[in-house]
Scaffold this motif. Structure first.
Motif, PDB file in Angstrom:
ATOM      1  N   LEU A 163      -5.030  -1.348 -11.912  1.00  0.00           N
ATOM      2  CA  LEU A 163      -5.279  -1.592 -10.496  1.00  0.00           C
ATOM      3  C   LEU A 163      -4.360  -0.733  -9.622  1.00  0.00           C
ATOM      4  O   LEU A 163      -4.798  -0.147  -8.630  1.00  0.00           O
ATOM      5  N   ALA A 164      -3.084  -0.652  -9.997  1.00  0.00           N
ATOM      6  CA  ALA A 164      -2.137   0.129  -9.204  1.00  0.00           C
ATOM      7  C   ALA A 164      -2.472   1.614  -9.250  1.00  0.00           C
ATOM      8  O   ALA A 164      -2.384   2.307  -8.227  1.00  0.00           O
ATOM      9  N   THR A 165      -2.841   2.100 -10.425  1.00  0.00           N
ATOM     10  CA  THR A 165      -3.185   3.523 -10.558  1.00  0.00           C
ATOM     11  C   THR A 165      -4.411   3.868  -9.725  1.00  0.00           C
ATOM     12  O   THR A 165      -4.440   4.883  -9.020  1.00  0.00           O
ATOM     13  N   ALA A 166      -5.436   3.018  -9.788  1.00  0.00           N
ATOM     14  CA  ALA A 166      -6.654   3.265  -9.008  1.00  0.00           C
ATOM     15  C   ALA A 166      -6.367   3.179  -7.516  1.00  0.00           C
ATOM     16  O   ALA A 166      -6.895   3.968  -6.720  1.00  0.00           O
ATOM     17  N   ALA A 167      -5.536   2.217  -7.106  1.00  0.00           N
ATOM     18  CA  ALA A 167      -5.187   2.098  -5.688  1.00  0.00           C
ATOM     19  C   ALA A 167      -4.486   3.360  -5.200  1.00  0.00           C
ATOM     20  O   ALA A 167      -4.791   3.872  -4.113  1.00  0.00           O
ATOM     21  N   HIS A 168      -3.549   3.872  -5.986  1.00  0.00           N
ATOM     22  CA  HIS A 168      -2.828   5.090  -5.602  1.00  0.00           C
ATOM     23  C   HIS A 168      -3.780   6.264  -5.443  1.00  0.00           C
ATOM     24  O   HIS A 168      -3.709   7.017  -4.463  1.00  0.00           O
ATOM     25  N   ARG A 169      -4.682   6.416  -6.382  1.00  0.00           N
ATOM     26  CA  ARG A 169      -5.660   7.511  -6.304  1.00  0.00           C
ATOM     27  C   ARG A 169      -6.557   7.364  -5.075  1.00  0.00           C
ATOM     28  O   ARG A 169      -7.004   8.366  -4.506  1.00  0.00           O
ATOM     29  N   ALA A 170      -6.808   6.124  -4.678  1.00  0.00           N
ATOM     30  CA  ALA A 170      -7.651   5.874  -3.504  1.00  0.00           C
ATOM     31  C   ALA A 170      -6.873   5.935  -2.195  1.00  0.00           C
ATOM     32  O   ALA A 170      -7.456   5.753  -1.128  1.00  0.00           O
ATOM     33  N   GLY A 171      -5.563   6.149  -2.262  1.00  0.00           N
ATOM     34  CA  GLY A 171      -4.755   6.214  -1.052  1.00  0.00           C
ATOM     35  C   GLY A 171      -4.440   4.871  -0.450  1.00  0.00           C
ATOM     36  O   GLY A 171      -4.267   4.751   0.772  1.00  0.00           O
ATOM     37  N   LEU A 172      -4.312   3.834  -1.299  1.00  0.00           N
ATOM     38  CA  LEU A 172      -4.069   2.473  -0.831  1.00  0.00           C
ATOM     39  C   LEU A 172      -2.855   1.874  -1.534  1.00  0.00           C
ATOM     40  O   LEU A 172      -2.587   2.196  -2.696  1.00  0.00           O
ATOM     41  N   PRO A 173      -2.118   0.974  -0.878  1.00  0.00           N
ATOM     42  CA  PRO A 173      -1.061   0.229  -1.565  1.00  0.00           C
ATOM     43  C   PRO A 173      -1.657  -0.780  -2.539  1.00  0.00           C
ATOM     44  O   PRO A 173      -2.806  -1.209  -2.392  1.00  0.00           O
ATOM     45  N   PHE A 174      -0.838  -1.171  -3.509  1.00  0.00           N
ATOM     46  CA  PHE A 174      -1.216  -2.229  -4.443  1.00  0.00           C
ATOM     47  C   PHE A 174      -0.174  -3.333  -4.370  1.00  0.00           C
ATOM     48  O   PHE A 174       1.025  -3.071  -4.368  1.00  0.00           O
ATOM     49  N   VAL A 175      -0.649  -4.584  -4.302  1.00  0.00           N
ATOM     50  CA  VAL A 175       0.244  -5.740  -4.229  1.00  0.00           C
ATOM     51  C   VAL A 175       0.248  -6.453  -5.580  1.00  0.00           C
ATOM     52  O   VAL A 175      -0.789  -6.941  -6.037  1.00  0.00           O
ATOM     53  N   LEU A 176       1.402  -6.522  -6.198  1.00  0.00           N
ATOM     54  CA  LEU A 176       1.546  -7.166  -7.503  1.00  0.00           C
ATOM     55  C   LEU A 176       1.853  -8.643  -7.326  1.00  0.00           C
ATOM     56  O   LEU A 176       2.754  -9.017  -6.561  1.00  0.00           O
ATOM     57  N   SER A 177       1.128  -9.490  -8.037  1.00  0.00           N
ATOM     58  CA  SER A 177       1.312 -10.935  -7.948  1.00  0.00           C
ATOM     59  C   SER A 177       2.484 -11.407  -8.796  1.00  0.00           C
ATOM     60  O   SER A 177       2.770 -10.853  -9.865  1.00  0.00           O
ATOM     61  N   THR A 178       3.162 -12.463  -8.325  1.00  0.00           N
ATOM     62  CA  THR A 178       4.137 -13.154  -9.168  1.00  0.00           C
ATOM     63  C   THR A 178       3.498 -13.567 -10.484  1.00  0.00           C
ATOM     64  O   THR A 178       4.146 -13.550 -11.532  1.00  0.00           O
ATOM     65  N   ALA A 179       2.215 -13.930 -10.435  1.00  0.00           N
ATOM     66  CA  ALA A 179       1.487 -14.371 -11.631  1.00  0.00           C
ATOM     67  C   ALA A 179       0.824 -13.204 -12.354  1.00  0.00           C
ATOM     68  O   ALA A 179      -0.209 -13.369 -12.987  1.00  0.00           O
ATOM     69  N   SER A 180       1.426 -12.033 -12.288  1.00  0.00           N
ATOM     70  CA  SER A 180       0.849 -10.869 -12.960  1.00  0.00           C
ATOM     71  C   SER A 180       1.061 -10.965 -14.461  1.00  0.00           C
ATOM     72  O   SER A 180       1.948 -11.668 -14.953  1.00  0.00           O
ATOM     73  N   THR A 181       0.234 -10.227 -15.184  1.00  0.00           N
ATOM     74  CA  THR A 181       0.347 -10.172 -16.640  1.00  0.00           C
ATOM     75  C   THR A 181       0.928  -8.841 -17.099  1.00  0.00           C
ATOM     76  O   THR A 181       0.877  -8.520 -18.282  1.00  0.00           O
ATOM     77  N   SER A 182       1.469  -8.072 -16.171  1.00  0.00           N
ATOM     78  CA  SER A 182       2.204  -6.839 -16.463  1.00  0.00           C
ATOM     79  C   SER A 182       3.545  -6.909 -15.750  1.00  0.00           C
ATOM     80  O   SER A 182       3.653  -7.449 -14.647  1.00  0.00           O
ATOM     81  N   LEU A 183       4.573  -6.362 -16.361  1.00  0.00           N
ATOM     82  CA  LEU A 183       5.885  -6.324 -15.736  1.00  0.00           C
ATOM     83  C   LEU A 183       5.860  -5.415 -14.518  1.00  0.00           C
ATOM     84  O   LEU A 183       5.219  -4.359 -14.534  1.00  0.00           O
ATOM     85  N   LEU A 184       6.552  -5.791 -13.478  1.00  0.00           N
ATOM     86  CA  LEU A 184       6.580  -4.962 -12.273  1.00  0.00           C
ATOM     87  C   LEU A 184       7.176  -3.591 -12.570  1.00  0.00           C
ATOM     88  O   LEU A 184       6.792  -2.590 -11.951  1.00  0.00           O
ATOM     89  N   GLU A 185       8.083  -3.508 -13.521  1.00  0.00           N
ATOM     90  CA  GLU A 185       8.644  -2.215 -13.900  1.00  0.00           C
ATOM     91  C   GLU A 185       7.603  -1.346 -14.589  1.00  0.00           C
ATOM     92  O   GLU A 185       7.571  -0.118 -14.389  1.00  0.00           O
ATOM     93  N   ASP A 186       6.749  -1.944 -15.405  1.00  0.00           N
ATOM     94  CA  ASP A 186       5.685  -1.183 -16.073  1.00  0.00           C
ATOM     95  C   ASP A 186       4.657  -0.681 -15.069  1.00  0.00           C
ATOM     96  O   ASP A 186       4.125   0.423 -15.206  1.00  0.00           O
ATOM     97  N   VAL A 187       4.377  -1.493 -14.055  1.00  0.00           N
ATOM     98  CA  VAL A 187       3.434  -1.071 -13.015  1.00  0.00           C
ATOM     99  C   VAL A 187       4.013   0.108 -12.246  1.00  0.00           C
ATOM    100  O   VAL A 187       3.303   1.066 -11.918  1.00  0.00           O
ATOM    101  N   ARG A 188       5.319   0.065 -11.951  1.00  0.00           N
ATOM    102  CA  ARG A 188       5.941   1.200 -11.275  1.00  0.00           C
ATOM    103  C   ARG A 188       5.861   2.463 -12.132  1.00  0.00           C
ATOM    104  O   ARG A 188       5.582   3.550 -11.631  1.00  0.00           O
TER     105      ARG A 188
END
Length: 388
Positions: A93-118
């Protein structure tokens, strides 16, 4: 394989590919689904008033929000337990948002580490925060996010308890998933979904929560922390506490009244998100879109106002922007793409929404999204919106 025609097509395909328990979690709302349906009816109530013979050879769907440039008035919003739909869902989701020129908001209830998303994305990342009774959990999560370069904190305030969701009760939806004959039959008829879950090692984990609490990989304990340990004492005075731990932009998500919008302005947050949690919390709540004109009029330009709920078309984004929202949060729509076609599906959904947004601007005779106002609606739009 060509992209599908519309977000609805990805929704249909996602429902085919997901198990019933996962599909219902994605689609479901509170109680009798009236709030869920109301979110969509609000968009249908607004009729455009197009102007012709205006210069629309070039259009610009881009806007500035919180000193950031968005390719269209949208943000890929926070959604939880996305690993139910695809492995490493938040990275996709974050990668696609970046390619689309949009921010991505990561949930506290995410199933990926915020460091991995970065690590997966160089784009703008925001953090959505739930506050548990042990506030040290939230403090550690904010510190991790700051260290990873997240720029905006979005405090969600409409979930002191979970709303009543009949579909989860009927399906016996609990984390971790309990193996029952009904679930086994569901899984056996969805081998693609089953293979996806096996690729990520079984049931998705609330890994961000686990790391910030020091938990081991134990989804039952993680789910308990989310569902039974929310800080119900949280109040407006605690904005100062958040400011002490978060130096960046601060948004409050879950506002559904003019009074609370004014209170948010008074305590000095940077912005608010009008939201009924996608119709998943309080039944018989108003739709964010119907509240938007009154809220934006009340708070003026001193506060960034965004909203979510029911966005399925680029024309929905245009309507929200015209009524005063600086941007919308996209929740289910990107997840339909993810569940239907994986990371590629997210990219396609975001491309469809931007293309529809630009087409709507051209047909309205308003080539810049930044210049949208209620003048693009037929007279009487206020009455029709109040009548939903």
């Amino acid at each position: 394989m060509a992209a599908l025609a519309a977000v609805q097509d990805y929704r249909v395909l996602a429902r085919k590919r997901l198990t019933r328990i996962a599909s219902d979690y994605l689609e479901g709302g509170a109680e009798d689904l009236r709030t869920l349906a109301r979110n969509r009816r609000a968009y249908d109530a607004l009729l455009f008033k197009p102007r012709v013979l205006t210069e629309v050879a070039t259009v610009d769907a881009g806007v500035r929000v919180l000193d950031q440039t968005l390719a269209m008035p949208a943000v890929v919003g926070p959604t939880g337990l996305n690993g139910l739909y695809y492995p490493r869902a938040e990275e996709a989701l974050a990668t696609a948002a970046h390619r689309a020129g949009l921010p991505f908001v990561l949930s506290t209830a995410s199933t990926s580490l915020l460091e991995d998303v970065r690590r997966a994305s160089d784009g703008e990342l925001w953090l959505q925060l739930y506050v548990q009774r042990d506030r040290g959990i939230a403090q550690r999560m904010m510190a991790r996010a700051r260290g990873a370069g997240y720029t905006v904190l979005m405090l969600t305030v409409d979930t002191p308890v979970h709303g009543v969701r009949d579909h989860d009760i009927r399906n016996g939806f609990k984390m971790p998933l309990r193996i029952t004959p009904r679930l086994m039959a569901d899984v056996m008829t969805h081998p693609r979904w089953c293979m996806r879950m096996l690729r990520q090692g079984g049931s998705p984990q609330l890994v961000n929560l686990a790391r910030s609490t020091g938990m081991t990989v134990n989804l039952a304990a993680q789910a308990a922390a989310m569902s039974r340990q929310m800080d119900m004492s949280l109040n407006w005075a605690d904005i100062d506490w958040l400011r002490a731990h978060w130096p960046g932009r601060l948004l409050v998500k879950g506002i559904l009244s003019v009074d609370d919008a004014l209170q948010a302005r008074a305590v000095g947050v940077d912005g608010i998100v009008l939201s009924n949690h996608g119709g998943r919390q309080l039944e018989s709540a108003p739709s964010p879109l119907e509240l938007l004109p009154a809220v934006t009029q009340a708070v003026g330009s001193a506060l960034t106002v965004m909203m979510d709920g029911g966005i399925r078309r680029g024309s929905d984004i245009v309507k929200a922007r015209a009524l005063g929202a600086q941007a919308v949060l996209l929740g289910r729509a990107p997840l339909y793409g993810l569940a239907a076609r994986g990371p590629r599906g997210v990219t396609e959904v975001l491309q469809i929404l931007r293309s529809e947004c630009e087409t709507t601007l051209r047909l309205l005779g308003c080539p810049r999204a930044a210049e949208l106002t209620p003048a693009v609606f037929q007279p009487g739009w206020e009455e029709r919106l109040r009548a939903i």
